[in-house]
Motif scaffolding. Structure first.
Motif, PDB file in Angstrom:
ATOM      1  N   ARG A  59       0.594  -1.331   0.220  1.00 46.37           N
ATOM      2  CA  ARG A  59      -0.292   0.155   0.037  1.00 46.37           C
ATOM      3  C   ARG A  59       0.677   1.038   0.098  1.00 46.37           C
ATOM      4  O   ARG A  59       0.376   1.872  -0.649  1.00 46.37           O
ATOM      5  N   ARG A  60       1.725   1.348   0.830  1.00 43.23           N
ATOM      6  CA  ARG A  60       2.523   3.202   1.011  1.00 43.23           C
ATOM      7  C   ARG A  60       3.259   2.435   0.147  1.00 43.23           C
ATOM      8  O   ARG A  60       3.194   4.102  -0.946  1.00 43.23           O
ATOM      9  N   LEU A  61       4.610   2.142  -0.647  1.00 47.39           N
ATOM     10  CA  LEU A  61       5.323   1.573  -1.537  1.00 47.39           C
ATOM     11  C   LEU A  61       4.029   2.139  -3.171  1.00 47.39           C
ATOM     12  O   LEU A  61       4.677   2.903  -3.426  1.00 47.39           O
ATOM     13  N   ALA A  62       3.335   1.425  -3.894  1.00 50.29           N
ATOM     14  CA  ALA A  62       2.602   1.948  -5.112  1.00 50.29           C
ATOM     15  C   ALA A  62       1.634   3.041  -4.086  1.00 50.29           C
ATOM     16  O   ALA A  62       2.111   3.783  -5.650  1.00 50.29           O
ATOM     17  N   ARG A  63       1.348   3.727  -3.705  1.00 58.01           N
ATOM     18  CA  ARG A  63       0.922   5.119  -3.260  1.00 58.01           C
ATOM     19  C   ARG A  63       2.565   6.191  -3.387  1.00 58.01           C
ATOM     20  O   ARG A  63       1.682   6.894  -4.543  1.00 58.01           O
ATOM     21  N   ILE A  64       3.494   5.496  -3.323  1.00 59.29           N
ATOM     22  CA  ILE A  64       4.379   6.551  -3.408  1.00 59.29           C
ATOM     23  C   ILE A  64       4.754   6.990  -5.282  1.00 59.29           C
ATOM     24  O   ILE A  64       5.244   7.632  -5.383  1.00 59.29           O
ATOM     25  N   VAL A  65       5.252   5.440  -5.137  1.00 60.13           N
ATOM     26  CA  VAL A  65       5.144   5.253  -6.720  1.00 60.13           C
ATOM     27  C   VAL A  65       3.760   5.723  -7.544  1.00 60.13           C
ATOM     28  O   VAL A  65       4.617   6.762  -8.883  1.00 60.13           O
ATOM     29  N   THR A  66       2.930   5.641  -7.284  1.00 59.49           N
ATOM     30  CA  THR A  66       1.551   6.044  -8.759  1.00 59.49           C
ATOM     31  C   THR A  66       1.622   7.600  -8.605  1.00 59.49           C
ATOM     32  O   THR A  66       1.081   8.308  -9.681  1.00 59.49           O
ATOM     33  N   SER A  67       1.651   8.060  -7.000  1.00 55.85           N
ATOM     34  CA  SER A  67       1.263   9.904  -7.098  1.00 55.85           C
ATOM     35  C   SER A  67       2.247  10.783  -7.712  1.00 55.85           C
ATOM     36  O   SER A  67       2.604  11.789  -8.376  1.00 55.85           O
ATOM     37  N   GLN A  68       3.811  10.116  -8.012  1.00 57.12           N
ATOM     38  CA  GLN A  68       5.151  10.576  -8.055  1.00 57.12           C
ATOM     39  C   GLN A  68       5.154  10.394  -9.390  1.00 57.12           C
ATOM     40  O   GLN A  68       5.870  11.547  -9.611  1.00 57.12           O
ATOM     41  N   GLY A  69       4.900   8.988 -10.088  1.00 64.89           N
ATOM     42  CA  GLY A  69       4.325   8.683 -11.512  1.00 64.89           C
ATOM     43  C   GLY A  69       6.053   8.005 -11.506  1.00 64.89           C
ATOM     44  O   GLY A  69       7.546   8.411 -12.036  1.00 64.89           O
ATOM     45  N   LEU A  70       6.565   6.934 -10.649  1.00 63.16           N
ATOM     46  CA  LEU A  70       8.317   6.814 -10.808  1.00 63.16           C
ATOM     47  C   LEU A  70       8.577   5.188 -11.313  1.00 63.16           C
ATOM     48  O   LEU A  70       9.541   5.195 -11.897  1.00 63.16           O
ATOM     49  N   GLY A  71       6.816   4.753 -11.939  1.00 58.07           N
ATOM     50  CA  GLY A  71       7.269   3.596 -12.212  1.00 58.07           C
ATOM     51  C   GLY A  71       5.943   3.187 -12.591  1.00 58.07           C
ATOM     52  O   GLY A  71       4.782   3.546 -12.952  1.00 58.07           O
ATOM     53  N   PHE A  72       5.778   1.633 -12.246  1.00 59.18           N
ATOM     54  CA  PHE A  72       5.171   0.887 -12.381  1.00 59.18           C
ATOM     55  C   PHE A  72       4.530  -0.332 -11.054  1.00 59.18           C
ATOM     56  O   PHE A  72       5.640  -0.442 -10.277  1.00 59.18           O
ATOM     57  N   VAL A  73       3.323  -0.172 -10.951  1.00 55.96           N
ATOM     58  CA  VAL A  73       2.386  -1.270  -9.698  1.00 55.96           C
ATOM     59  C   VAL A  73       2.090  -2.611  -9.645  1.00 55.96           C
ATOM     60  O   VAL A  73       1.434  -2.344 -11.439  1.00 55.96           O
ATOM     61  N   PHE A  74       2.668  -3.524  -9.909  1.00 54.20           N
ATOM     62  CA  PHE A  74       1.860  -4.658 -10.229  1.00 54.20           C
ATOM     63  C   PHE A  74       1.469  -5.551  -8.959  1.00 54.20           C
ATOM     64  O   PHE A  74       1.941  -6.282  -8.018  1.00 54.20           O
ATOM     65  N   ASP A  75       0.554  -6.238  -9.555  1.00 52.05           N
ATOM     66  CA  ASP A  75      -0.278  -6.968  -8.724  1.00 52.05           C
ATOM     67  C   ASP A  75       0.132  -9.223  -8.553  1.00 52.05           C
ATOM     68  O   ASP A  75       0.124  -9.368  -7.672  1.00 52.05           O
ATOM     69  N   ASP A  76       0.687  -8.538  -9.496  1.00 46.11           N
ATOM     70  CA  ASP A  76       1.351 -10.509 -10.331  1.00 46.11           C
ATOM     71  C   ASP A  76       2.721 -10.491 -10.518  1.00 46.11           C
ATOM     72  O   ASP A  76       2.864  -9.798 -12.120  1.00 46.11           O
TER      73      ASP A  76
END
Length: 358
Positions: A289-306
């Motif tokens: 949750r926390r890391l995904a929020r940082i990466v998504t909000s700042q446009g730093l890369g990609f979030v994956f579930d699998d």
């Protein structure tokens, strides 16, 4: 404003994990002009120095937890030692009329449970509750850590400050080129087979993708798969340049084997994130949750579930997309490097106290 003191254990020589965090907290305190009190020794020598500690009355005292105090777990004697250290600090606070700002950069009870050890002694939990109760300000990494602490200690009210990011000092390097071929995905940290053996099995094998590892105890990796490359162990001052030159993406993924470990990972901000960002690498993170929020909000890369999607993600990134993301990563790193995270925490804590008093 009252004098500000940071108390830290004196034997700070490591640059990885908790040692790196403590090293950078000391550097933040130095840059902010705070007084630094190093407590040398271990065991009874440490307690002797703590008993003799003298700090001016009415000072603001920062305790970087779990460095100071150290909540020891795993048995009766360790629980008693934890209570003794917290008790000594509480007595010092009372006699000196300190304002205690607790800077929580990890939760040792959750950390131990995440490692699969559920034998934490009740005295350790009691010591932690006393520590929180004596602190005017409690600095936490984000809302996930705050929520966890409020659920455990429901009497805590109105004393949390979310500092969001840990101090991190290392060379900052922007990525000047597009992704190479094969795409090189970096993983930095402790590489012992016990720690990341499960993780290695999660990484998908696909032509055009290699996995590059940086850290101690990685000599076994090349024997497991031909798409694994161990580059060696590097000091934090060297790691940025090595990552920048030899990798295209930074990976945040752990082989969680039970729910306690997954809960811990959802609230944590690993120093790996900052190592990758300072090296200019776009981030690949599992949906913690926390890391995904940082990466998504700042446009730093990609979030994956699998994790099976990792190879396809990196292979589908073209040069233009890569450079756009790398540009945002560089700007984010510049912003972090220009701030003193510890000083911001102290300022926010002082503002919180003023609001509470008024």
């Amino acid at each position: 404003m009252e004098a500000v003191f940071l108390i830290s254990r004196g034997e700070i020589s490591g640059h990885h994990g908790g040692g790196k965090v403590r090293h950078d907290l000391l550097e933040s305190a130095r840059r902010a002009g705070y007084h630094i009190v190093l407590m040398p020794g271990m065991g009874w020598r440490y307690f002797l120095h703590l008993a003799q500690l003298r700090i001016p009355r009415r000072s603001t005292v920062i305790l970087p937890y779990p460095g100071v105090p150290a909540i020891r777990q795993g048995g009766l004697l360790k629980g008693i030692a934890s209570l003794s250290e917290v008790g000594l600090l509480a007595a010092k606070k009372l006699s000196g009329r300190w304002r205690v700002y607790l800077y929580v950069y990890d939760l040792p009870i959750e950390q131990r449970e995440a490692a699969g050890d559920f034998s934490t002694h009740l005295l350790a939990r009691f010591a932690e509750s006393l520590l929180l109760g004596m602190s005017e300000v409690i600095g936490v990494m984000g809302e996930e850590m705050e929520d966890l602490m409020r659920r455990r200690y429901d009497w805590l009210t109105g004393r949390f400050v979310r500092y969001e990011f840990l101090p991190y000092y290392a060379p900052q390097i922007a990525k000047g080129t597009g992704p190479g071929y094969p795409r090189k995905v970096a993983f930095a940290g402790n590489l012992s087979q016990r720690r990341i053996g499960a993780l290695a099995q999660l990484l998908p094998r696909k032509p055009g993708v290699k996995y590059c590892f940086y850290g101690p105890d990685g000599d076994w990796l090349a024997e497991v798969r031909d798409d694994f490359v161990w580059h060696g162990e590097f000091d934090a001052s060297e790691l940025s340049a090595v990552l920048n030159e030899t990798a295209d993406f930074g990976l945040l993924l752990y082989g969680a084997s039970h729910m306690a470990q997954l809960r811990y990972l959802h609230m944590a901000t690993t120093s790996k994130l900052f190592a990758y960002v300072y090296a200019g690498l776009p981030i690949l993170t599992y949906s913690y949750r926390r890391l995904a929020r940082i990466v998504t909000s700042q446009g730093l890369g990609f979030v994956f579930d699998d994790p099976a999607a990792l190879a396809d993600i990196v292979l589908n990134v073209d040069e233009q997309m890569y450079k756009e993301i790398a540009g945002r990563v560089a700007l984010f790193a510049q912003g972090l490097a220009s701030r003193n995270m510890l000083a911001e925490f102290v300022q926010a804590g002082s503002a919180l106290i003023r609001r509470t008093v008024s």
